[in-house]
Design a protein around this motif. Structure first.
Motif, PDB file in Angstrom:
ATOM      1  N   ASN A 162       0.816  -1.209   0.000  1.00 47.96           N
ATOM      2  CA  ASN A 162       0.000   0.000   0.000  1.00 47.96           C
ATOM      3  C   ASN A 162       0.853   1.264   0.000  1.00 47.96           C
ATOM      4  N   ASN A 163       1.931   1.215  -0.777  1.00 48.11           N
ATOM      5  CA  ASN A 163       2.859   2.337  -0.953  1.00 48.11           C
ATOM      6  C   ASN A 163       3.552   2.744   0.350  1.00 48.11           C
ATOM      7  N   GLU A 164       3.667   1.814   1.258  1.00 48.01           N
ATOM      8  CA  GLU A 164       4.325   2.071   2.543  1.00 48.01           C
ATOM      9  C   GLU A 164       5.439   1.057   2.748  1.00 48.01           C
ATOM     10  N   GLU A 165       6.617   1.539   3.112  1.00 50.66           N
ATOM     11  CA  GLU A 165       7.721   0.635   3.406  1.00 50.66           C
ATOM     12  C   GLU A 165       7.478  -0.031   4.748  1.00 50.66           C
ATOM     13  N   LYS A 166       7.308  -1.358   4.723  1.00 51.10           N
ATOM     14  CA  LYS A 166       6.991  -2.119   5.917  1.00 51.10           C
ATOM     15  C   LYS A 166       8.232  -2.616   6.651  1.00 51.10           C
ATOM     16  N   ASN A 195      19.316 -17.193   0.625  1.00 48.41           N
ATOM     17  CA  ASN A 195      20.159 -18.385   0.584  1.00 48.41           C
ATOM     18  C   ASN A 195      19.980 -19.245   1.830  1.00 48.41           C
ATOM     19  N   GLY A 196      18.724 -19.375   2.256  1.00 43.34           N
ATOM     20  CA  GLY A 196      18.380 -20.219   3.391  1.00 43.34           C
ATOM     21  C   GLY A 196      18.458 -19.552   4.752  1.00 43.34           C
ATOM     22  N   LYS A 197      18.897 -18.302   4.799  1.00 43.53           N
ATOM     23  CA  LYS A 197      19.051 -17.598   6.074  1.00 43.53           C
ATOM     24  C   LYS A 197      17.894 -16.629   6.298  1.00 43.53           C
ATOM     25  N   ASN A 198      17.294 -16.705   7.470  1.00 43.06           N
ATOM     26  CA  ASN A 198      16.194 -15.806   7.819  1.00 43.06           C
ATOM     27  C   ASN A 198      16.712 -14.377   7.958  1.00 43.06           C
ATOM     28  N   MET A 199      16.096 -13.456   7.216  1.00 38.05           N
ATOM     29  CA  MET A 199      16.516 -12.064   7.254  1.00 38.05           C
ATOM     30  C   MET A 199      15.831 -11.274   8.372  1.00 38.05           C
ATOM     31  N   HIS A 200      14.894 -11.902   9.077  1.00 35.33           N
ATOM     32  CA  HIS A 200      14.212 -11.273  10.219  1.00 35.33           C
ATOM     33  C   HIS A 200      13.665  -9.881   9.873  1.00 35.33           C
ATOM     34  N   CYS A 201      12.931  -9.844   8.775  1.00 36.76           N
ATOM     35  CA  CYS A 201      12.303  -8.578   8.361  1.00 36.76           C
ATOM     36  C   CYS A 201      10.868  -8.856   7.926  1.00 36.76           C
TER      37      CYS A 201
END
Length: 247
Positions: A162-166, A195-201
């Motif tokens: 919705n045009n918002e950076e989450k 590459n298999g690693k959770n970016m926690h975002c």
């Protein structure tokens, strides 16, 4: 125009430098055409502008006589009501697995199950985005993430809805050519794995029935992986299931 021609040449040839061979064709694919009669996804359709069985985005400059890649998949359940089609300048090749050109495309199956996982491999960098979207999304208006109908991670690592950076990936963890980006979705949050690693975002906000979505521009080429993953899905998540498989 030049970018599309370049894309056609790179996408259609086999064994291009730096391109990693694809795994076996998955049951879920990028969707190229939806027909009300019989409600089947039929082909071959490579270039939606010309509706031609060969990749001929700019016929006067290049005609890629790559064999037809989209066969009838009537054994799969039909999508929900609505017209599914790629952006008008999108090219889908490699058995519905590779996208290039300009615009977006939905996958051929919605995310009905509680926890879904799918991957995209970046074969060539450029402008691109991956995530989830409803059937109401405008696949010609890129980048996606501008309205309530899509939630995507863009090539700069920002997640938009919705045009918002989450949320945003760390600056030192932006996907590069050859990387595999995994997406999990549990009907609340979308999470990104590099590459298999959770970016926690995590990112959230989209509502309704959603499909995997991908868009490309500026010579970007992405491959989808809806099964036989490069990386093991996180615990509890699995490949996209059709409704019959869930119940």
């Amino acid at each position: 125009m030049a970018a599309s021609v370049f894309c056609c040449l790179r996408c259609c040839r086999d064994g291009g430098t730096g391109h990693i061979p694809l795994k076996e064709m998955p049951a879920v694919q990028l969707d190229t055409q939806h027909m009300d009669a019989g409600r089947l996804h039929l082909g071959p359709v490579l270039c939606s502008r010309l509706r031609s069985p060969v990749c001929s985005c700019h016929r006067e400059l290049v005609v890629c006589t790559y064999p037809p890649i989209f066969t009838g998949i009537s054994e799969q359940p039909p999508p929900e009501t609505g017209q599914l089609s790629p952006g008008t300048d999108v090219v889908i090749v490699k058995n519905g697995r590779r996208i290039c050109g300009t615009g977006g495309c939905l996958a051929s199956a919605p995310l009905h199950q509680n926890k879904s996982y799918f991957e995209f491999k970046i074969q060539s960098t450029g402008i691109w985005g991956i995530g989830v979207a409803t059937q109401k999304v405008n696949l010609n208006q890129i980048p996606l993430g501008r309205d309530v109908h899509s939630l995507v991670m863009r090539n700069d690592g920002a997640l938009y809805h919705n045009n918002e950076e989450k949320n945003r990936l760390p600056a030192n963890s932006l996907p590069q050519e050859g990387d595999v980006v995994g997406i999990t979705y549990d009907h609340v949050e979308l999470n990104v794995y590099l590459n298999g690693k959770n970016m926690h975002c995590p990112a959230s906000g989209i509502r309704g029935t959603v499909y995997p979505v991908v868009y490309v521009d500026d010579s970007a080429i992405l491959d989808c992986q809806f099964s036989e993953f490069y990386h093991t899905p996180p615990p509890g998540f699995e490949k996209i299931l059709f409704e019959q498989q869930i119940f």
